[in-house]
Motif scaffolding. Structure first.
Motif, short mmCIF file in Angstrom:
data_model
loop_
_atom_site.label_atom_id
_atom_site.label_comp_id
_atom_site.label_asym_id
_atom_site.label_seq_id
_atom_site.Cartn_x
_atom_site.Cartn_y
_atom_site.Cartn_z
N UNK A 77 8.89 19.73 35.66
CA UNK A 77 7.58 19.14 36.00
C UNK A 77 7.67 18.32 37.27
N UNK A 78 8.71 17.53 37.38
CA UNK A 78 8.85 16.63 38.53
C UNK A 78 9.39 17.36 39.76
N UNK A 79 10.43 18.17 39.59
CA UNK A 79 11.09 18.76 40.76
C UNK A 79 10.52 20.10 41.19
N UNK A 111 7.24 21.41 39.90
CA UNK A 111 5.78 21.33 39.95
C UNK A 111 5.29 20.13 40.74
N UNK A 112 6.22 19.27 41.18
CA UNK A 112 5.92 18.09 42.01
C UNK A 112 4.94 17.13 41.34
N UNK A 113 5.03 17.05 40.00
CA UNK A 113 4.21 16.09 39.27
C UNK A 113 4.85 14.71 39.38
N UNK A 114 4.03 13.70 39.27
CA UNK A 114 4.53 12.33 39.25
C UNK A 114 5.24 12.08 37.93
N UNK A 115 6.37 11.41 37.99
CA UNK A 115 7.09 11.05 36.76
C UNK A 115 6.34 9.89 36.14
N UNK A 116 5.46 10.21 35.20
CA UNK A 116 4.65 9.19 34.55
C UNK A 116 4.44 9.59 33.09
N UNK A 117 3.62 8.82 32.40
CA UNK A 117 3.40 9.08 30.98
C UNK A 117 2.81 10.47 30.73
N UNK A 118 1.94 10.92 31.60
CA UNK A 118 1.35 12.26 31.44
C UNK A 118 2.43 13.34 31.55
N UNK A 119 3.35 13.19 32.50
CA UNK A 119 4.44 14.17 32.64
C UNK A 119 5.36 14.14 31.42
N UNK A 120 5.62 12.96 30.90
CA UNK A 120 6.47 12.83 29.71
C UNK A 120 5.81 13.51 28.52
N UNK A 121 4.53 13.26 28.34
CA UNK A 121 3.78 13.86 27.22
C UNK A 121 3.73 15.38 27.36
N UNK A 122 3.46 15.85 28.57
CA UNK A 122 3.42 17.30 28.81
C UNK A 122 4.78 17.94 28.54
#
Length: 159
Positions: free
Chosen positions: A47-49, A51-62
């Motif tokens: 997700x982070x590396x 998909x370039x998503x921010x490492x945040x609560x939404x990324x953790x939940x996803x």
């Protein structure tokens, strides 16, 4: 010495806040077994590396959803923040003793360890195993390879 586990959630730079939350979440995921723990970790890394998503609560939940975690059990495990911090602190202390300074650092059963910076990742399990064995062989060899650094402006690969 400052330890990430001493930081209150919501304090520090956004990077520190999100890193702590991700580490605690990974320890919560580990309570559902090694396979699901790795699935969560891999989903979060992608997700982070990728998909370039921010490492945040939404990324953790996803990532928890993508990994197939029992979300109720995951939430309950995350509620034990003190226990997760203690587990993370023990892991960080062990890493410091080995001399770990980055992720991913590979530690072999004999205690030898090395950090690798990857340019290419694979989704193929057979290729991943071949590469893991190759990295292990480098670590176990008597060559004492400490650094491999490639030139930034090397020629493009030819077909």
């Amino acid at each position: 010495m400052w330890w990430l586990t001493d930081q209150a959630l919501g304090e520090g730079s956004p990077y520190q806040q999100n890193s702590l939350a991700a580490f605690l979440a990974a320890h919560a995921a580990a309570q559902q077994g090694e396979e699901l723990h790795w699935a969560f970790t891999l989903a979060l890394f992608r997700a982070v590396h990728e998909d370039k998503k921010t490492l945040d609560e939404a990324a953790i939940t996803d990532a928890a959803h993508t990994a197939g975690l029992d979300l109720d059990a995951f939430a309950a495990a995350r509620a034990d923040e003190a226990g997760l911090r203690a587990s993370l602190r023990a892991e960080l202390a062990e890493a410091a003793e080995i001399g770990v300074f980055g992720t991913p650092t590979f530690v072999l059963p004999d205690g030898s360890a090395a950090y690798y910076r990857f340019e290419n990742l694979t989704r193929d399990p057979e290729t991943a195993l071949v590469w893991w064995n190759l990295y292990g062989e480098v670590l176990r060899s008597g060559a004492g390879i400490a650094t491999v650094k490639r030139a930034k402006n090397r020629p493009t690969k030819k077909a």
